[in-house]
Design a protein around this motif. Structure first.
Motif, PDB file in Angstrom:
ATOM      1  N   ILE A  62      55.009  79.373 115.198  1.00 26.52           N
ATOM      2  CA  ILE A  62      55.959  78.807 116.153  1.00 26.52           C
ATOM      3  C   ILE A  62      57.201  78.396 115.377  1.00 26.52           C
ATOM      4  O   ILE A  62      57.096  77.743 114.339  1.00 26.52           O
ATOM      5  CB  ILE A  62      55.375  77.564 116.854  1.00 26.52           C
ATOM      6  CG1 ILE A  62      54.105  77.906 117.614  1.00 26.52           C
ATOM      7  CG2 ILE A  62      56.413  76.898 117.754  1.00 26.52           C
ATOM      8  CD1 ILE A  62      54.302  78.637 118.899  1.00 26.52           C
ATOM      9  N   THR A  83      60.325  76.093 115.900  1.00 22.68           N
ATOM     10  CA  THR A  83      60.808  75.043 116.794  1.00 22.68           C
ATOM     11  C   THR A  83      62.323  75.128 116.941  1.00 22.68           C
ATOM     12  O   THR A  83      62.987  75.808 116.159  1.00 22.68           O
ATOM     13  CB  THR A  83      60.423  73.654 116.254  1.00 22.68           C
ATOM     14  OG1 THR A  83      61.117  73.435 115.033  1.00 22.68           O
ATOM     15  CG2 THR A  83      58.922  73.530 116.042  1.00 22.68           C
ATOM     16  N   SER A 129      64.495  73.124 116.044  1.00 23.81           N
ATOM     17  CA  SER A 129      65.146  72.643 114.826  1.00 23.81           C
ATOM     18  C   SER A 129      64.981  73.602 113.648  1.00 23.81           C
ATOM     19  O   SER A 129      65.504  73.346 112.570  1.00 23.81           O
ATOM     20  CB  SER A 129      64.599  71.264 114.446  1.00 23.81           C
ATOM     21  OG  SER A 129      63.217  71.355 114.162  1.00 23.81           O
ATOM     22  N   GLU A 148      55.816  76.432 112.219  1.00 21.89           N
ATOM     23  CA  GLU A 148      54.487  75.835 112.280  1.00 21.89           C
ATOM     24  C   GLU A 148      53.469  76.936 112.535  1.00 21.89           C
ATOM     25  O   GLU A 148      53.664  77.765 113.414  1.00 21.89           O
ATOM     26  CB  GLU A 148      54.383  74.835 113.427  1.00 21.89           C
ATOM     27  CG  GLU A 148      55.323  73.669 113.353  1.00 21.89           C
ATOM     28  CD  GLU A 148      55.139  72.732 114.529  1.00 21.89           C
ATOM     29  OE1 GLU A 148      53.992  72.378 114.845  1.00 21.89           O
ATOM     30  OE2 GLU A 148      56.155  72.391 115.145  1.00 21.89           O
ATOM     31  N   TYR A 170      48.647  73.890 122.123  1.00 24.43           N
ATOM     32  CA  TYR A 170      49.966  73.558 121.580  1.00 24.43           C
ATOM     33  C   TYR A 170      50.971  73.338 122.716  1.00 24.43           C
ATOM     34  O   TYR A 170      51.758  72.401 122.674  1.00 24.43           O
ATOM     35  CB  TYR A 170      50.447  74.678 120.655  1.00 24.43           C
ATOM     36  CG  TYR A 170      51.762  74.370 119.985  1.00 24.43           C
ATOM     37  CD1 TYR A 170      51.805  73.615 118.826  1.00 24.43           C
ATOM     38  CD2 TYR A 170      52.960  74.827 120.521  1.00 24.43           C
ATOM     39  CE1 TYR A 170      53.017  73.320 118.211  1.00 24.43           C
ATOM     40  CE2 TYR A 170      54.170  74.544 119.911  1.00 24.43           C
ATOM     41  CZ  TYR A 170      54.193  73.774 118.752  1.00 24.43           C
ATOM     42  OH  TYR A 170      55.397  73.487 118.157  1.00 24.43           O
ATOM     43  N   ASN A 228      53.036  69.856 123.552  1.00 26.51           N
ATOM     44  CA  ASN A 228      54.482  69.835 123.366  1.00 26.51           C
ATOM     45  C   ASN A 228      55.272  70.050 124.659  1.00 26.51           C
ATOM     46  O   ASN A 228      56.465  70.361 124.603  1.00 26.51           O
ATOM     47  CB  ASN A 228      54.883  70.878 122.322  1.00 26.51           C
ATOM     48  CG  ASN A 228      54.375  70.495 120.958  1.00 26.51           C
ATOM     49  OD1 ASN A 228      54.920  69.616 120.314  1.00 26.51           O
ATOM     50  ND2 ASN A 228      53.291  71.127 120.530  1.00 26.51           N
ATOM     51  N   THR A 266      63.282  83.205 123.936  1.00 30.17           N
ATOM     52  CA  THR A 266      62.973  81.806 123.641  1.00 30.17           C
ATOM     53  C   THR A 266      62.519  81.078 124.898  1.00 30.17           C
ATOM     54  O   THR A 266      62.732  81.545 126.022  1.00 30.17           O
ATOM     55  CB  THR A 266      64.204  81.049 123.089  1.00 30.17           C
ATOM     56  OG1 THR A 266      65.204  81.001 124.095  1.00 30.17           O
ATOM     57  CG2 THR A 266      64.734  81.683 121.822  1.00 30.17           C
ATOM     58  N   TYR A 316      62.174  77.316 121.605  1.00 29.10           N
ATOM     59  CA  TYR A 316      61.036  77.708 120.777  1.00 29.10           C
ATOM     60  C   TYR A 316      60.931  79.227 120.719  1.00 29.10           C
ATOM     61  O   TYR A 316      61.168  79.918 121.705  1.00 29.10           O
ATOM     62  CB  TYR A 316      59.721  77.163 121.353  1.00 29.10           C
ATOM     63  CG  TYR A 316      59.525  75.689 121.143  1.00 29.10           C
ATOM     64  CD1 TYR A 316      58.715  75.219 120.113  1.00 29.10           C
ATOM     65  CD2 TYR A 316      60.141  74.758 121.968  1.00 29.10           C
ATOM     66  CE1 TYR A 316      58.526  73.859 119.918  1.00 29.10           C
ATOM     67  CE2 TYR A 316      59.955  73.400 121.779  1.00 29.10           C
ATOM     68  CZ  TYR A 316      59.151  72.957 120.756  1.00 29.10           C
ATOM     69  OH  TYR A 316      58.962  71.621 120.556  1.00 29.10           O
TER      70      TYR A 316
END
Length: 70
Positions: free
Chosen positions: A20, A22, A24, A28, A36, A40, A57, A61
């Motif tokens: 994944i 993220t 930012s 992960e 998950y 989230n 996206t 994500y």
């Protein structure tokens, strides 16, 4: 040693691993996309669309199955 719940015994063999990315930019490695997404606040179907190539996206994500990384 505690025994796993009946639900865990059925879910874990079917769960797959993913990378994944993220919003930012943090990468992960996860196992079990549904769990998950619940944790989230993500839409599982929208994340599946990314895996299938129908979307790029979801809420920033991005996702890749581990077997497609090589």
């Amino acid at each position: 040693m505690p025994t796993r719940s009946l639900r865990d015994q059925h879910i874990q063999p079917a769960a797959r691993s993913y990378i994944i990315i993220t919003p930012s930019g943090l990468k992960e490695e996860i196992h079990n996309l549904s769990k998950y997404c619940r944790t989230n606040n993500l839409n599982r179907s929208a994340m599946s669309n990314i895996i299938c190539g129908r979307a790029d996206t979801h809420k920033g994500y991005r996702i890749q199955p581990l077997d497609r990384l090589s």
